[in-house]
Motif scaffolding. Structure first.
Motif, mmCIF file in Angstrom:
data_model
loop_
_atom_site.group_PDB
_atom_site.id
_atom_site.type_symbol
_atom_site.label_atom_id
_atom_site.label_comp_id
_atom_site.label_asym_id
_atom_site.label_seq_id
_atom_site.Cartn_x
_atom_site.Cartn_y
_atom_site.Cartn_z
ATOM 1 N N LEU A 275 0.823 -0.894 -1.205
ATOM 2 C CA LEU A 275 -0.059 -1.253 -0.088
ATOM 3 C C LEU A 275 0.740 -1.712 1.122
ATOM 4 O O LEU A 275 0.441 -1.372 2.269
ATOM 5 N N GLU A 276 1.789 -2.512 0.875
ATOM 6 C CA GLU A 276 2.631 -2.999 1.968
ATOM 7 C C GLU A 276 3.332 -1.853 2.672
ATOM 8 O O GLU A 276 3.503 -1.856 3.902
ATOM 9 N N ALA A 277 3.727 -0.831 1.905
ATOM 10 C CA ALA A 277 4.420 0.318 2.485
ATOM 11 C C ALA A 277 3.494 1.122 3.394
ATOM 12 O O ALA A 277 3.964 1.809 4.324
ATOM 13 N N GLU A 278 2.200 1.077 3.087
ATOM 14 C CA GLU A 278 1.229 1.834 3.899
ATOM 15 C C GLU A 278 0.805 1.100 5.155
ATOM 16 O O GLU A 278 0.184 1.672 6.032
ATOM 17 N N MET A 279 1.108 -0.196 5.274
ATOM 18 C CA MET A 279 0.722 -0.977 6.444
ATOM 19 C C MET A 279 1.460 -0.490 7.698
ATOM 20 O O MET A 279 2.658 -0.166 7.623
#
Length: 281
Positions: A275-279
């Motif tokens: 999820l953090e990578a998609e931010m």
């Protein structure tokens, strides 16, 4: 010492006048008189047609600063003094500054220059007291002509802003005496034209200062509002910054009745990383 002398504008081309120097206030005033147009005229300024009245001219603060070797604060202070004393009217926008010499004909037109010789001799033979009286009247005309022309309609923005300040003051002080709203309106106009303050900015500042426990007892006129403008803006910005809470201000202590947190599993950690990578930030 009474009487007239003729000072031709060509004196500005003389080597004495061209001497590089810092102008005195007197020289600057004489310079303004010589720059004023001696008749009504029209000319193109950029894409704008300027209708120039006798006694007026178009310039800029930068040009006057270079011409007189003055700084910005000295120039603005000098022009403000002339305007307050009823000697000039100054109107500025982002392209130009127009200056009008009040009662220009007193400086430019000789009372006797077009009269017959016999009339001149009759005038010259009048008592000295009469001459002094005429000179005094001329000076009074110079000092009052601009003030009389500056009348603000009740629907004008400066007048309405003056009323806004008055009504705000009387919310906490009903006994506040009736001010000179024409003078107040003129101070508001100077804020807008000279200081480049907008109507909305002045409205906001009026409302804010009259709600503040300290400033509502200190800002009791547009002149004081104008003088303290920058300090008030700084106070408002500081107050707004304090209202904004940083993430560190958020309560992080867990309530006692909450169950103890369980450690995250490897699968949960992996999903969080995805999820953090998609931010986007």
């Amino acid at each position: 010492m009474q009487g007239w002398i003729k000072l031709h504008r060509q004196i500005q081309d003389h080597w004495l006048y061209k001497e590089k120097r810092i102008f005195s206030k007197y020289e600057a005033w004489i310079d303004l008189l010589m720059m004023a147009s001696h008749k009504d005229t029209k000319f193109i300024h950029g894409n704008e047609l300027i209708e120039l009245e006798k006694g007026s001219f178009v310039t800029s603060e930068l040009k006057l600063m270079e011409r007189w070797k003055w700084g910005k604060s000295k120039l603005r202070g000098f022009l403000e003094i002339l305007e307050k004393d009823g000697m000039i009217i100054k109107k500025s926008d982002h392209k130009k500054t127009m200056i009008t010499i009040c009662k220009y004909s007193v400086y430019h037109d000789s009372e006797n220059e077009n009269r017959p010789q016999a009339d001149y001799e009759q005038t010259a033979g009048r008592p000295l007291a009469d001459t002094i009286k005429n000179v005094k009247n001329d000076k009074e005309d110079i000092n009052t002509s601009c003030r009389k022309s500056q009348t603000y309609d009740e629907e004008s923005v400066p007048f309405q802003l003056s009323l806004r300040l008055l009504h705000n003051i009387r919310k906490t002080n009903e006994a506040f005496k009736e001010p000179d709203l024409q003078k107040w309106s003129n101070d508001i106009r100077l804020m807008m034209e000279r200081d480049n303050r907008t109507e909305d900015q002045i409205k906001y500042l009026i409302d804010w200062c009259q709600q503040d426990s300290f400033w509502k007892t200190n800002i009791l006129s547009p002149a004081k509002l104008r003088k303290q403008y920058d300090q008030l803006v700084a106070k408002i910005k500081s107050a707004n910054e304090k209202k904004k809470k940083s993430p560190h201000d958020i309560l992080t202590k867990r309530p006692e009745h909450w169950p103890e947190r369980k450690p995250l599993t490897k699968e949960e950690l992996r999903k969080i990383e995805e999820l953090e990578a998609e931010m986007p930030f």
